[in-house]
Scaffold this motif. Structure first.
Motif, PDB file in Angstrom:
ATOM      1  N   GLY A  57       4.409  21.789  -4.674  1.00 24.48           N
ATOM      2  CA  GLY A  57       5.116  21.213  -3.547  1.00 24.48           C
ATOM      3  C   GLY A  57       5.788  19.874  -3.780  1.00 24.48           C
ATOM      4  N   LEU A  58       6.077  19.208  -2.652  1.00 24.14           N
ATOM      5  CA  LEU A  58       6.750  17.917  -2.634  1.00 24.14           C
ATOM      6  C   LEU A  58       5.759  16.831  -2.227  1.00 24.14           C
ATOM      7  CD1 LEU A  58       9.943  18.928  -0.610  1.00 24.14           C
ATOM      8  CD2 LEU A  58       9.841  18.538  -3.073  1.00 24.14           C
ATOM      9  N   VAL A  59       6.086  15.601  -2.584  1.00 23.51           N
ATOM     10  CA  VAL A  59       5.291  14.473  -2.117  1.00 23.51           C
ATOM     11  C   VAL A  59       6.254  13.390  -1.620  1.00 23.51           C
ATOM     12  CG1 VAL A  59       5.121  13.458  -4.433  1.00 23.51           C
ATOM     13  CG2 VAL A  59       3.494  12.795  -2.675  1.00 23.51           C
ATOM     14  N   LEU A  60       5.995  12.909  -0.431  1.00 25.96           N
ATOM     15  CA  LEU A  60       6.758  11.815   0.157  1.00 25.96           C
ATOM     16  C   LEU A  60       5.926  10.540   0.010  1.00 25.96           C
ATOM     17  CD1 LEU A  60       8.860  10.375   1.948  1.00 25.96           C
ATOM     18  CD2 LEU A  60       7.671  11.319   3.942  1.00 25.96           C
ATOM     19  N   LEU A  79       0.859  -1.184   0.000  1.00 25.48           N
ATOM     20  CA  LEU A  79       0.000   0.000   0.000  1.00 25.48           C
ATOM     21  C   LEU A  79       0.893   1.231   0.000  1.00 25.48           C
ATOM     22  CD1 LEU A  79      -2.677   1.609   0.459  1.00 25.48           C
ATOM     23  CD2 LEU A  79      -2.260   1.303   2.908  1.00 25.48           C
ATOM     24  N   GLN A  80       0.639   2.172  -0.914  1.00 27.91           N
ATOM     25  CA  GLN A  80       1.399   3.416  -0.948  1.00 27.91           C
ATOM     26  C   GLN A  80       0.588   4.549  -0.320  1.00 27.91           C
ATOM     27  OE1 GLN A  80       2.715   4.315  -4.913  1.00 27.91           O
ATOM     28  NE2 GLN A  80       4.362   2.820  -4.840  1.00 27.91           N
ATOM     29  N   VAL A  81       1.232   5.244   0.613  1.00 30.44           N
ATOM     30  CA  VAL A  81       0.628   6.430   1.234  1.00 30.44           C
ATOM     31  C   VAL A  81       1.503   7.629   0.871  1.00 30.44           C
ATOM     32  CG1 VAL A  81       0.082   7.568   3.416  1.00 30.44           C
ATOM     33  CG2 VAL A  81      -0.434   5.141   3.110  1.00 30.44           C
ATOM     34  N   GLN A  82       0.873   8.718   0.443  1.00 26.16           N
ATOM     35  CA  GLN A  82       1.610   9.913   0.049  1.00 26.16           C
ATOM     36  C   GLN A  82       1.404  11.018   1.089  1.00 26.16           C
ATOM     37  OE1 GLN A  82       0.408  11.051  -3.898  1.00 26.16           O
ATOM     38  NE2 GLN A  82       0.888   9.047  -4.781  1.00 26.16           N
ATOM     39  N   VAL A  83       2.510  11.655   1.482  1.00 24.80           N
ATOM     40  CA  VAL A  83       2.458  12.858   2.315  1.00 24.80           C
ATOM     41  C   VAL A  83       2.743  14.028   1.388  1.00 24.80           C
ATOM     42  CG1 VAL A  83       3.385  14.068   4.318  1.00 24.80           C
ATOM     43  CG2 VAL A  83       3.319  11.555   4.300  1.00 24.80           C
ATOM     44  N   ARG A  84       1.743  14.856   1.124  1.00 29.84           N
ATOM     45  CA  ARG A  84       1.923  15.989   0.221  1.00 29.84           C
ATOM     46  C   ARG A  84       2.178  17.255   1.033  1.00 29.84           C
ATOM     47  NH1 ARG A  84      -2.313  18.938  -3.858  1.00 29.84           N
ATOM     48  NH2 ARG A  84      -0.801  20.393  -4.728  1.00 29.84           N
ATOM     49  N   ILE A  85       3.254  17.961   0.683  1.00 29.50           N
ATOM     50  CA  ILE A  85       3.684  19.174   1.384  1.00 29.50           C
ATOM     51  C   ILE A  85       3.644  20.309   0.368  1.00 29.50           C
ATOM     52  CG2 ILE A  85       5.571  20.236   2.699  1.00 29.50           C
ATOM     53  CD1 ILE A  85       6.626  17.243   2.989  1.00 29.50           C
ATOM     54  N   TYR A  86       2.803  21.329   0.593  1.00 30.50           N
ATOM     55  CA  TYR A  86       2.670  22.356  -0.435  1.00 30.50           C
ATOM     56  C   TYR A  86       2.204  23.689   0.159  1.00 30.50           C
ATOM     57  CZ  TYR A  86      -2.349  21.094  -0.406  1.00 30.50           C
ATOM     58  OH  TYR A  86      -3.643  20.828  -0.036  1.00 30.50           O
ATOM     59  N   GLN A  87       2.308  24.738  -0.673  1.00 31.58           N
ATOM     60  CA  GLN A  87       1.940  26.113  -0.304  1.00 31.58           C
ATOM     61  C   GLN A  87       2.686  26.593   0.933  1.00 31.58           C
ATOM     62  OE1 GLN A  87      -2.338  26.539  -0.168  1.00 31.58           O
ATOM     63  NE2 GLN A  87      -2.613  25.781  -2.252  1.00 31.58           N
ATOM     64  N   GLN A 116       8.955  15.618  -6.676  1.00 34.92           N
ATOM     65  CA  GLN A 116       8.202  16.827  -6.949  1.00 34.92           C
ATOM     66  C   GLN A 116       6.772  16.434  -7.315  1.00 34.92           C
ATOM     67  OE1 GLN A 116       9.305  19.866  -6.607  1.00 34.92           O
ATOM     68  NE2 GLN A 116      11.504  19.503  -6.357  1.00 34.92           N
ATOM     69  N   TYR A 117       5.805  17.080  -6.706  1.00 37.03           N
ATOM     70  CA  TYR A 117       4.407  16.765  -6.989  1.00 37.03           C
ATOM     71  C   TYR A 117       4.003  17.454  -8.294  1.00 37.03           C
ATOM     72  CZ  TYR A 117      -0.595  16.157  -6.204  1.00 37.03           C
ATOM     73  OH  TYR A 117      -1.910  15.795  -6.327  1.00 37.03           O
ATOM     74  N   PRO A 118       3.258  16.847  -9.225  1.00 38.05           N
ATOM     75  CA  PRO A 118       2.727  15.480  -9.108  1.00 38.05           C
ATOM     76  C   PRO A 118       3.580  14.430  -9.799  1.00 38.05           C
ATOM     77  CG  PRO A 118       1.669  16.587 -10.933  1.00 38.05           C
ATOM     78  CD  PRO A 118       2.684  17.552 -10.380  1.00 38.05           C
ATOM     79  N   GLU A 119       4.811  14.819 -10.242  1.00 38.88           N
ATOM     80  CA  GLU A 119       5.666  13.844 -10.942  1.00 38.88           C
ATOM     81  C   GLU A 119       6.292  12.903  -9.936  1.00 38.88           C
ATOM     82  OE1 GLU A 119       5.659  13.679 -14.124  1.00 38.88           O
ATOM     83  OE2 GLU A 119       4.434  15.471 -14.352  1.00 38.88           O
ATOM     84  N   THR A 120       5.494  12.000  -9.401  1.00 38.34           N
ATOM     85  CA  THR A 120       5.930  11.178  -8.274  1.00 38.34           C
ATOM     86  C   THR A 120       6.960  10.130  -8.662  1.00 38.34           C
ATOM     87  OG1 THR A 120       4.025   9.743  -8.628  1.00 38.34           O
ATOM     88  CG2 THR A 120       3.784  11.506  -7.014  1.00 38.34           C
ATOM     89  N   ARG A 121       7.222   9.972  -9.949  1.00 37.74           N
ATOM     90  CA  ARG A 121       8.212   8.967 -10.352  1.00 37.74           C
ATOM     91  C   ARG A 121       9.628   9.534 -10.360  1.00 37.74           C
ATOM     92  NH1 ARG A 121       5.336   5.723 -15.428  1.00 37.74           N
ATOM     93  NH2 ARG A 121       3.521   5.013 -14.269  1.00 37.74           N
ATOM     94  N   ASP A 122       9.757  10.877 -10.376  1.00 36.63           N
ATOM     95  CA  ASP A 122      11.071  11.506 -10.427  1.00 36.63           C
ATOM     96  C   ASP A 122      11.477  11.947  -9.029  1.00 36.63           C
ATOM     97  OD1 ASP A 122      11.100  11.194 -13.183  1.00 36.63           O
ATOM     98  OD2 ASP A 122      10.048  13.089 -13.504  1.00 36.63           O
ATOM     99  N   ALA A 123      12.451  11.268  -8.479  1.00 40.19           N
ATOM    100  CA  ALA A 123      12.863  11.552  -7.108  1.00 40.19           C
ATOM    101  C   ALA A 123      13.495  12.944  -7.008  1.00 40.19           C
ATOM    102  CB  ALA A 123      13.852  10.497  -6.627  1.00 40.19           C
ATOM    103  N   ALA A 124      13.216  13.644  -5.910  1.00 41.46           N
ATOM    104  CA  ALA A 124      13.859  14.927  -5.605  1.00 41.46           C
ATOM    105  C   ALA A 124      15.121  14.605  -4.811  1.00 41.46           C
ATOM    106  CB  ALA A 124      12.906  15.819  -4.814  1.00 41.46           C
ATOM    107  N   GLU A 125      16.259  14.556  -5.501  1.00 51.12           N
ATOM    108  CA  GLU A 125      17.474  13.976  -4.931  1.00 51.12           C
ATOM    109  C   GLU A 125      18.045  14.775  -3.765  1.00 51.12           C
ATOM    110  OE1 GLU A 125      20.139  13.466  -8.153  1.00 51.12           O
ATOM    111  OE2 GLU A 125      18.972  11.861  -9.092  1.00 51.12           O
ATOM    112  N   ASN A 126      17.722  16.047  -3.679  1.00 49.74           N
ATOM    113  CA  ASN A 126      18.299  16.867  -2.612  1.00 49.74           C
ATOM    114  C   ASN A 126      17.535  16.787  -1.302  1.00 49.74           C
ATOM    115  OD1 ASN A 126      20.519  17.848  -4.010  1.00 49.74           O
ATOM    116  ND2 ASN A 126      19.334  19.464  -4.980  1.00 49.74           N
ATOM    117  N   TRP A 127      16.566  15.891  -1.232  1.00 47.36           N
ATOM    118  CA  TRP A 127      15.806  15.698   0.003  1.00 47.36           C
ATOM    119  C   TRP A 127      15.892  14.239   0.421  1.00 47.36           C
ATOM    120  CZ3 TRP A 127      13.886  19.959   2.333  1.00 47.36           C
ATOM    121  CH2 TRP A 127      13.730  21.100   1.551  1.00 47.36           C
ATOM    122  N   LYS A 128      15.819  14.009   1.706  1.00 47.34           N
ATOM    123  CA  LYS A 128      15.799  12.638   2.205  1.00 47.34           C
ATOM    124  C   LYS A 128      14.711  12.512   3.265  1.00 47.34           C
ATOM    125  CE  LYS A 128      19.219  13.157   5.938  1.00 47.34           C
ATOM    126  NZ  LYS A 128      20.492  12.667   6.491  1.00 47.34           N
ATOM    127  N   ALA A 129      14.258  11.286   3.464  1.00 45.66           N
ATOM    128  CA  ALA A 129      13.207  11.029   4.461  1.00 45.66           C
ATOM    129  C   ALA A 129      13.590   9.796   5.260  1.00 45.66           C
ATOM    130  CB  ALA A 129      11.859  10.828   3.782  1.00 45.66           C
TER     131      ALA A 129
END
Length: 415
Positions: free
Chosen positions: A150-153, A65-73, A102-115
């Motif tokens: 925004g970003l999506v985790l 199951l995939q859960v997305q945390v969207r961070i925006y505005q 980067q939201y909504p391109e959830t397949r392209d990782a934002a390399e400068n961030w980590k979780a």
């Protein structure tokens, strides 16, 4: 002492400026910030938004199951942390497979961030963190990366057991960091917990009893609007049952909407059935869909029981909706009543002798010349190679037995 007009004008301007600053604390605070004074905002909803979104994935045991945390505005964003709460008896987070994009391109990782997700000191909570991970110092544009869309985790969970109809995942106690060294943070309002939703496609099979032919009704008990097709897998004991592909049929409630497109049988005791519908099915399309057909193996020597099991493996859906299906399973008990017969004694004489008469009866059955046809018990006696069919091989083996070349017939299912 004389005061020049120019000096009076400067003095009046200073007084007016000081009055404006006193009447505008936000501006005064902004001026103070430029001189290094730290401040903390408390109104999280004015700073930005964070929300939980249910992503794709099936929800059967072992699925993801995939859960997305969207961070925006966000006004400014350099990271965050919060308490991720979920039912650990049902879900297990894949902490090494988190992705920030980067939201909504959830397949392209934002390399400068980590979780990261690390266990907290309670059984049902983990600490979730998002941080800057670039090799170089972040630019202002990086710290503002969560503005606008925004970003999506993406947090993947392994489903331990089939998810109940309602299962909540929450993220609370959220702090957003507005600078790279995390010295300034903003407390965000708690967000609405995510209730994991399911679409329904559930089946039921009835317990049956049989000796010559076993028909198992397969019924849909729940279905969500928009289903256009599905695939099911059926498992059975190949040492006791043979699938009778010539005798299965659509159920009385198929109503011309559903037909089978593909049926695959394997020698390992499994059966794959793919169904398609001529139109989108609705919640009203329940009832008897299909009749599975089996024959007992000749190895059944007494009344006994066996299990037939079913699992939905795929669903085709016409409506744009990421909510996954609950891929249900079902099973039933089949009671097999023993038919009295002796392999090879097709004529069924009282002496249990096997001779040329038996071989002739088998040959005539193959050619459709027996009138009346052989009974089910006689057909079982004729299937001496135990492959589920009456063929010339059975005639040949009866002749071998009659001539003393072989002493017995196989007592195990042919592979």
């Amino acid at each position: 002492m004389k005061i020049r007009k120019k000096e009076v004008a400067v003095l009046l301007a200073f007084v007016l400026l000081f009055g404006c600053l006193c009447n505008n604390p936000a501006r005064l605070r902004a001026e103070e910030d430029t001189e290094g004074t730290q401040t903390t905002e408390t109104e999280g909803t004015k700073h930005g938004k964070i929300e939980l979104i249910q992503g794709g994935g099936n929800l059967g045991a072992g699925d993801t199951l995939q859960v997305q945390v969207r961070i925006y505005q966000m006004d400014a964003f350099a990271g965050m942390e919060g308490m991720l709460t979920y039912d650990k008896s049902v879900l297990e987070v894949k902490a090494d497979q988190l992705v920030i994009a980067q939201y909504p391109e959830t397949r392209d990782a934002a390399e400068n961030w980590k979780a990261s997700v690390t266990p907290y000191n309670t059984t049902d909570q983990d600490t979730l963190k998002v941080e800057w991970a670039g090799e170089n110092e972040p630019e202002d544009s990086d710290l503002a990366a969560a503005q606008n869309e925004g970003l999506v985790l993406i947090i993947p969970f392994t489903v331990k057991i089939p998810i109940p109809s309602e299962n909540k995942i929450s993220l609370a106690g959220i702090k957003v960091f507005t600078d790279k060294d995390h010295s300034n943070s903003i407390a965000m309002d708690d967000i609405v917990p995510l209730t994991v939703k399911l679409k329904d496609l559930e089946f039921q099979m009835a317990d049956v009893t049989g000796d010559e032919k076993i028909i198992i009704p397969l019924s849909i008990t729940k279905i969500s609007d928009g289903v256009t097709g599905f695939t099911i897998s059926v498992s059975y004991d190949k040492e006791k049952l043979i699938y009778d592909i010539s005798s299965h049929s659509l159920g009385k409630d198929a109503n011309g909407k559903v037909s089978w497109q593909k049926i695959e049988t394997g020698g390992d005791g499994t059966l794959q059935l793919k169904f398609i519908s001529t139109e989108q099915l609705t919640q009203k399309d329940t009832g008897e869909l299909f009749n599975l057909a089996f024959k007992p193996r000749n190895t059944v020597s007494a009344t006994e029981t066996t299990k037939v099991s079913l699992k939905v493996t795929a669903v085709e859906y016409a409506i744009s909706d990421p909510t996954p299906f609950y891929l249900s399973s079902a099973d039933c008990t089949v009671t097999l009543s023993h038919l009295e017969f002796t392999l090879g004694n097709v004529y069924a004489d009282s002496k249990n002798e096997i001779n040329l008469v038996d071989a002739v009866l088998v040959l005539k059955e193959i050619r459709g010349l027996n009138n009346p046809p052989l009974t089910e018990a006689q057909r079982k006696a004729a299937d001496v190679d135990n492959d589920g069919d009456i063929t010339l091989m059975d005639v040949y083996m009866i002749m071998q037995y009659y001539n003393g070349i072989i002493k017995s017939f196989p007592t195990f299912p042919k592979q």
